[in-house]
Write an enzyme that holds these catalytic residues in place. Structure first.
Site, PDB file in Angstrom:
ATOM      1  N   TYR A  32      43.321  13.110  51.031  1.00  0.00           N
ATOM      2  CA  TYR A  32      44.019  12.476  52.156  1.00  0.00           C
ATOM      3  C   TYR A  32      43.554  11.047  52.344  1.00  0.00           C
ATOM      4  O   TYR A  32      42.543  10.627  51.771  1.00  0.00           O
ATOM      5  CB  TYR A  32      43.813  13.288  53.445  1.00  0.00           C
ATOM      6  N   LYS A 149      37.782  11.790  48.699  1.00  0.00           N
ATOM      7  CA  LYS A 149      38.260  11.990  50.077  1.00  0.00           C
ATOM      8  C   LYS A 149      39.080  13.272  50.134  1.00  0.00           C
ATOM      9  O   LYS A 149      40.319  13.265  50.226  1.00  0.00           O
ATOM     10  CB  LYS A 149      39.063  10.767  50.554  1.00  0.00           C
ATOM     11  N   GLU A 182      25.525   8.658  54.850  1.00  0.00           N
ATOM     12  CA  GLU A 182      26.574   8.058  55.682  1.00  0.00           C
ATOM     13  C   GLU A 182      26.574   8.829  57.001  1.00  0.00           C
ATOM     14  O   GLU A 182      25.574   9.440  57.354  1.00  0.00           O
ATOM     15  CB  GLU A 182      27.929   8.106  54.961  1.00  0.00           C
ATOM     16  N   LEU A 206      31.387   8.456  50.885  1.00  0.00           N
ATOM     17  CA  LEU A 206      32.758   7.998  50.651  1.00  0.00           C
ATOM     18  C   LEU A 206      32.760   6.475  50.474  1.00  0.00           C
ATOM     19  O   LEU A 206      32.109   5.769  51.253  1.00  0.00           O
ATOM     20  CB  LEU A 206      33.627   8.372  51.854  1.00  0.00           C
TER      21      LEU A 206
HETATM   22  N1  PLP Z   1      32.767   8.441  55.356  1.00  0.00           N
HETATM   23  C1  PLP Z   1      33.475   9.534  55.669  1.00  0.00           C
HETATM   24  C2  PLP Z   1      32.876  10.876  55.380  1.00  0.00           C
HETATM   25  C3  PLP Z   1      34.747   9.431  56.241  1.00  0.00           C
HETATM   26  O1  PLP Z   1      35.465  10.536  56.538  1.00  0.00           O
HETATM   27  C4  PLP Z   1      35.271   8.148  56.514  1.00  0.00           C
HETATM   28  C5  PLP Z   1      36.596   7.986  57.121  1.00  0.00           C
HETATM   29  O2  PLP Z   1      37.301   8.903  57.411  1.00  0.00           O
HETATM   30  C6  PLP Z   1      34.500   7.027  56.196  1.00  0.00           C
HETATM   31  C7  PLP Z   1      33.251   7.209  55.601  1.00  0.00           C
HETATM   32  C8  PLP Z   1      35.010   5.641  56.441  1.00  0.00           C
HETATM   33  O3  PLP Z   1      36.036   5.337  55.526  1.00  0.00           O
HETATM   34  P1  PLP Z   1      37.165   4.256  55.855  1.00  0.00           P
HETATM   35  O4  PLP Z   1      36.443   2.990  56.181  1.00  0.00           O
HETATM   36  O5  PLP Z   1      37.920   4.151  54.590  1.00  0.00           O
HETATM   37  O6  PLP Z   1      37.965   4.764  57.004  1.00  0.00           O
END
Ligand code: PLP
Length: 285
Positions: A32, A149, A182, A206
């Site tokens: 997603y 993701k 994270e 991620l």
């Molecule tokens: N890490 C995780 C586990 C996430 O689910 C998300 C966003 O949903 C992020 C980091 C941040 O990613 P982004 O900056 O692409 O929204």
């Protein structure tokens, strides 16, 4: 009412129905994205779609969609849903099969679902108006493919709930070596002696699009030093500033970790500079 897209048709979200045999439902077998859009302008559309395509390839879901196909879908959802502050949710599962069997079925058509939901207005670079985040900490107990993701988010959900039950907004995660990975739905940064430091990209986190844009705008500006390297728990607890980033939060300042103040307990000067640069540059991505 929100207009959604499901497998070739647009409809009110209440009318969108999938089979209980869909592998997204049975196994969390899908990929997603969430693309933020403000007054009809998306942030990071290209990088979001590239990450989606990488994720689909990584798990062997074959969907023959180009960036233009995704752009058409996103723009239609923005037009149908009022072009305010929107998150565009894009979801591709491996599809529905006739039986529940772990191996990838042959000749299965992926399920493509998308809808738009209202998000908060983008944060403004103003210390007085900034929301100060309070977070928990815990051991990162998710799988070893956190760079994908995946819609299988139970690990993230349980980690988010850990903080939520303590009245906190997020949970910072640490691996078995007590290194920061994270947060449950955000990337994480620390600031020490004026330098911005974040864990390097690997299978433990991620590759956030906000993280990517933020590092890029900081490096282009050049006035704040940036480093990608592992960050220990000790460094997090003794940082001058801590931030979490995501598409809907942008750069969010953390002022408390497990009830203890970060730095002087106030939203920091480096955050102000970083969010200012982010706000000015984000529509270039
Ligand atoms: N890490 C995780 C586990 C996430 O689910 C998300 C966003 O949903 C992020 C980091 C941040 O990613 P982004 O900056 O692409 O929204």
């Amino acid at each position: 009412m929100s207009i959604a897209y499901l497998d070739g048709s647009y409809m009110p979200i209440e009318q969108a129905k999938i089979s209980p045999m869909d592998r997204g439902f049975l196994f969390g077998d899908g990929i997603y994205e969430v693309v933020p859009s403000y007054a009809g302008k998306m942030v990071g559309f290209g990088p979001h779609i590239a990450r989606m395509q990488n994720g689909l390839a990584a798990v062997g879901i074959k969907l023959d969609w180009s960036e233009d196909n995704w752009a058409e879908l996103c723009n239609r959802l923005i037009n149908e849903n009022g072009a305010g502050n929107l998150g565009i949710y894009l979801h591709v599962s491996r599809g529905a099969d006739s039986k529940r069997f772990h191996a990838f079925p042959d000749n299965i058509a992926p399920t493509v679902f998308a809808y738009a939901f209202e998000i908060a207005p983008p944060p403004v670079a103003d210390k007085a108006l900034a929301k100060a985040y309070k977070v928990s900490t815990t051991r990162d107990l998710r799988w070893e493919r956190c760079h994908i993701k995946s819609t299988a988010l139970l690990g993230n959900v349980l980690h988010f709930q850990h903080g939520y039950e303590r009245g906190h907004d997020e949970t910072l995660l640490f691996n078995a070596n007590n290194e920061l990975t994270e947060a449950s739905a955000c990337n994480a940064f620390i600031v020490k002696d004026g330098k911005v430091i974040t864990p390097p990209l690997d299978n433990q986190l991620l590759p956030g699009i906000t993280r990517h844009i933020l590092l890029d705008v900081l490096r282009r500006d050049g006035s704040i030093a940036v480093e990608e390297r592992s960050v220990s728990m000790d460094e997090v607890l003794n940082a001058d500033e801590v931030w979490i980033t995501s598409s809907s939060k942008e750069v969010a300042p953390v002022t408390q970790i497990d009830g203890k103040a970060v730095g002087n307990g106030e939203v920091g000067e480096v955050w102000l500079a970083a969010q200012t640069l982010y706000s000015a540059g984000k529509f270039d991505y």
